[in-house]
Design an enzyme around this catalytic site. Structure first.
Site, PDB file in Angstrom:
ATOM      1  N   ASN A   5      -6.013 -14.817 -20.766  1.00 14.06           N
ATOM      2  CA  ASN A   5      -6.766 -15.831 -20.024  1.00 14.06           C
ATOM      3  C   ASN A   5      -6.452 -15.668 -18.542  1.00 14.06           C
ATOM      4  OD1 ASN A   5      -8.010 -18.096 -19.013  1.00 14.06           O
ATOM      5  ND2 ASN A   5      -6.513 -19.551 -19.859  1.00 14.06           N
ATOM      6  N   HIS A  92      -8.873 -26.336 -22.910  1.00 10.62           N
ATOM      7  CA  HIS A  92      -7.643 -25.917 -22.230  1.00 10.62           C
ATOM      8  C   HIS A  92      -7.102 -27.104 -21.438  1.00 10.62           C
ATOM      9  CE1 HIS A  92      -4.857 -23.946 -19.566  1.00 10.62           C
ATOM     10  NE2 HIS A  92      -4.868 -22.919 -20.404  1.00 10.62           N
ATOM     11  N   GLU A 155      -0.870 -25.031 -27.272  1.00 12.90           N
ATOM     12  CA  GLU A 155      -0.306 -24.822 -25.937  1.00 12.90           C
ATOM     13  C   GLU A 155       0.323 -26.117 -25.439  1.00 12.90           C
ATOM     14  OE1 GLU A 155      -2.289 -21.375 -23.791  1.00 12.90           O
ATOM     15  OE2 GLU A 155      -3.616 -23.067 -23.486  1.00 12.90           O
ATOM     16  N   SER A 192       3.580 -19.874 -21.272  1.00 12.60           N
ATOM     17  CA  SER A 192       4.696 -19.046 -20.792  1.00 12.60           C
ATOM     18  C   SER A 192       5.048 -17.873 -21.716  1.00 12.60           C
ATOM     19  CB  SER A 192       5.930 -19.906 -20.514  1.00 12.60           C
ATOM     20  OG  SER A 192       5.673 -20.780 -19.428  1.00 12.60           O
TER      21      SER A 192
END
Ligand code: PGA
Length: 233
Positions: A5, A92, A155, A192
């Site tokens: 991404n 997101h 996420e 991360s």
């Protein structure tokens, strides 16, 4: 599946160079259709043939709830599809921060399906929710009534771009809970992920791939993550 991404980064020349290097790696390691690229939408049309030639899947980073209309600055599922993408990231956390709620995301997923595109829906808890022991409950709520997503990306908000990741046990627990709710759809971890932690994360049985932001921008770093994936696959 390993997903890159790029967010609001990278120009056409960067993407072409990256695709050349990653494409060669994909061929050498038989990773056809296992790498997904989410570039800025302006690049979609110019790189779609290169992606197809290298068997790299092309995805948009978001789409609007409406298919067309008076929405200055927005892109619809139709635009993303016209650019050549057959997948789109939805929900997101950076889009949720700009106002997307679970309802919006469900509608966006339906718009993607209207264009025969597949949606990957991102979910995740914030740091306070995790500390309160409510992470799973919060993620389950985000998953409710999602109609046939292609995949889910877990996420945690506090892990995105911070260098912090949950413990492997926490990732495993969350992915297990998501799998229970979603059935067979693949579950990716994001937040991360880098060349140092990818192998450990990918070694978890509940993790079907990773969604990589910062560490996907440089082909060399991203290839290290792909190598870890090859060892675990
Ligand atoms: P990061 O971003 O890898 O830079 O943390 C991941 C994401 O936001 O998808």
């Amino acid at each position: 599946m390993i997903i890159a991404n790029w967010k609001m980064n990278g120009m056409l020349a960067d993407a072409q160079r990256w695709l050349g290097e990653i494409g060669a790696f994909v061929q050498e390691h038989s990773l056809e259709h296992k790498v997904m690229f989410c570039p800025p939408a302006t690049l979609l049309h110019s790189i779609k043939e290169m992606c197809a030639a290298h068997h790299i899947l092309l995805a948009g980073q978001d789409c609007h709830t409406q298919m067309q209309g008076a929405q200055t600055g927005a892109l619809s599922a139709q635009h993303i599809h016209d650019g050549g993408a057959r997948f789109v990231l939805l929900g997101h956390s950076e889009c949720r921060q700009r106002g997307d709620d679970d309802d919006t995301i469900r509608t966006k997923l339906n718009r993607a399906h209207d264009m025969n595109m597949q949606g990957i829906v991102c979910v995740g808890e914030n740091e306070r929710t995790r500390q309160k022991g409510r992470a799973i409950e919060s993620v389950m709520r985000q998953l409710s009534n999602l109609h046939e997503p292609y995949g889910i990306a877990y996420e945690p908000l506090w892990a995105i771009g911070t260098g912090k990741i949950p413990s492997l046990a926490d990732i495993n627990e969350m992915h297990g809970a998501i799998k229970e709710q979603m059935g067979t759809c693949p579950i990716f971890y994001g937040g991360s992920v880098d060349e140092k932690n990818a192998a450990n994360i990918l070694s978890l049985e509940t993790v079907d791939g990773v969604l990589v932001g910062g560490a996907s921008l440089e082909a060399k770093r991203f290839m290290e993550i792909l190598k870890a994936y090859c060892h675990e696959a």
